[in-house]
Design a protein around this motif. Structure first.
Motif, PDB file in Angstrom:
ATOM      1  N   ILE A   1       0.868  -1.177   0.000  1.00 37.49           N
ATOM      2  CA  ILE A   1       0.000   0.000   0.000  1.00 37.49           C
ATOM      3  C   ILE A   1       0.898   1.218   0.000  1.00 37.49           C
ATOM      4  O   ILE A   1       1.656   1.438   0.934  1.00 37.49           O
ATOM      5  CB  ILE A   1      -0.930   0.001   1.227  1.00 37.49           C
ATOM      6  CG1 ILE A   1      -1.812  -1.233   1.197  1.00 37.49           C
ATOM      7  CG2 ILE A   1      -1.757   1.268   1.266  1.00 37.49           C
ATOM      8  CD1 ILE A   1      -2.641  -1.421   2.445  1.00 37.49           C
TER       9      ILE A   1
ATOM     10  N   PHE B   1      -0.150   4.434  -0.244  1.00 32.99           N
ATOM     11  CA  PHE B   1      -0.784   5.625   0.277  1.00 32.99           C
ATOM     12  C   PHE B   1      -0.890   5.542   1.795  1.00 32.99           C
ATOM     13  O   PHE B   1      -1.114   4.476   2.355  1.00 32.99           O
ATOM     14  CB  PHE B   1      -2.191   5.800  -0.291  1.00 32.99           C
ATOM     15  CG  PHE B   1      -2.229   6.025  -1.777  1.00 32.99           C
ATOM     16  CD1 PHE B   1      -1.656   7.145  -2.337  1.00 32.99           C
ATOM     17  CD2 PHE B   1      -2.841   5.107  -2.600  1.00 32.99           C
ATOM     18  CE1 PHE B   1      -1.687   7.360  -3.696  1.00 32.99           C
ATOM     19  CE2 PHE B   1      -2.890   5.308  -3.963  1.00 32.99           C
ATOM     20  CZ  PHE B   1      -2.299   6.439  -4.509  1.00 32.99           C
TER      21      PHE B   1
ATOM     22  N   ARG C   1      -5.841   7.454   1.934  1.00 33.53           N
ATOM     23  CA  ARG C   1      -6.853   6.431   1.651  1.00 33.53           C
ATOM     24  C   ARG C   1      -8.231   6.864   2.119  1.00 33.53           C
ATOM     25  O   ARG C   1      -9.235   6.599   1.461  1.00 33.53           O
ATOM     26  CB  ARG C   1      -6.459   5.104   2.285  1.00 33.53           C
ATOM     27  CG  ARG C   1      -5.360   4.408   1.474  1.00 33.53           C
ATOM     28  CD  ARG C   1      -5.070   3.050   2.000  1.00 33.53           C
ATOM     29  NE  ARG C   1      -4.055   3.227   3.046  1.00 33.53           N
ATOM     30  CZ  ARG C   1      -3.866   2.417   4.062  1.00 33.53           C
ATOM     31  NH1 ARG C   1      -4.601   1.356   4.203  1.00 33.53           N
ATOM     32  NH2 ARG C   1      -2.927   2.647   4.946  1.00 33.53           N
TER      33      ARG C   1
ATOM     34  N   TYR D   1     -11.322   7.069  -0.536  1.00 31.57           N
ATOM     35  CA  TYR D   1     -12.440   6.146  -0.401  1.00 31.57           C
ATOM     36  C   TYR D   1     -13.690   6.749   0.247  1.00 31.57           C
ATOM     37  O   TYR D   1     -14.657   6.045   0.485  1.00 31.57           O
ATOM     38  CB  TYR D   1     -12.015   4.901   0.372  1.00 31.57           C
ATOM     39  CG  TYR D   1     -10.930   4.146  -0.335  1.00 31.57           C
ATOM     40  CD1 TYR D   1     -11.111   3.706  -1.637  1.00 31.57           C
ATOM     41  CD2 TYR D   1      -9.718   3.897   0.269  1.00 31.57           C
ATOM     42  CE1 TYR D   1     -10.119   3.030  -2.309  1.00 31.57           C
ATOM     43  CE2 TYR D   1      -8.717   3.208  -0.397  1.00 31.57           C
ATOM     44  CZ  TYR D   1      -8.926   2.778  -1.682  1.00 31.57           C
ATOM     45  OH  TYR D   1      -7.934   2.117  -2.342  1.00 31.57           O
TER      46      TYR D   1
END
Length: 81
Positions: free
Chosen positions: A3, A5, A10, A14
């Motif tokens: 990952i 980020f 995130r 999202y």
């Protein structure tokens, strides 16, 4: 898969509240005007409802400075200054 980020980035990516709010605006428009004379009329109505919905979006995102800085480093030259 790694990952790349941070948690703050995130959360911004999202978050769907703005999208859900816009969809609710479109559903309200659909309930009010079930028949439109043309496709152009529909596009104009959607444009105007989108314009009105975005007026309500005035709350700043948490940690936006940190998120913007991280994204501008990762995607150098792509974000406006």
């Amino acid at each position: 898969m790694t990952i790349k980020f941070s948690i703050e980035v995130r959360k911004v990516i999202y978050t769907t509240n703005a999208i859900e709010s816009l969809n609710a605006t479109y559903r309200k428009l659909n309930r009010q005007r079930s028949v439109l004379p043309s496709d152009t009329a529909l596009l104009k109505a959607l444009y105007l409802s989108t314009f009105e919905a975005t007026k309500k979006w005035n709350l700043p995102l948490r940690y936006w400075g940190q998120v913007y800085g991280e994204l501008s480093i990762m995607y150098e030259g792509r974000l406006p200054q």
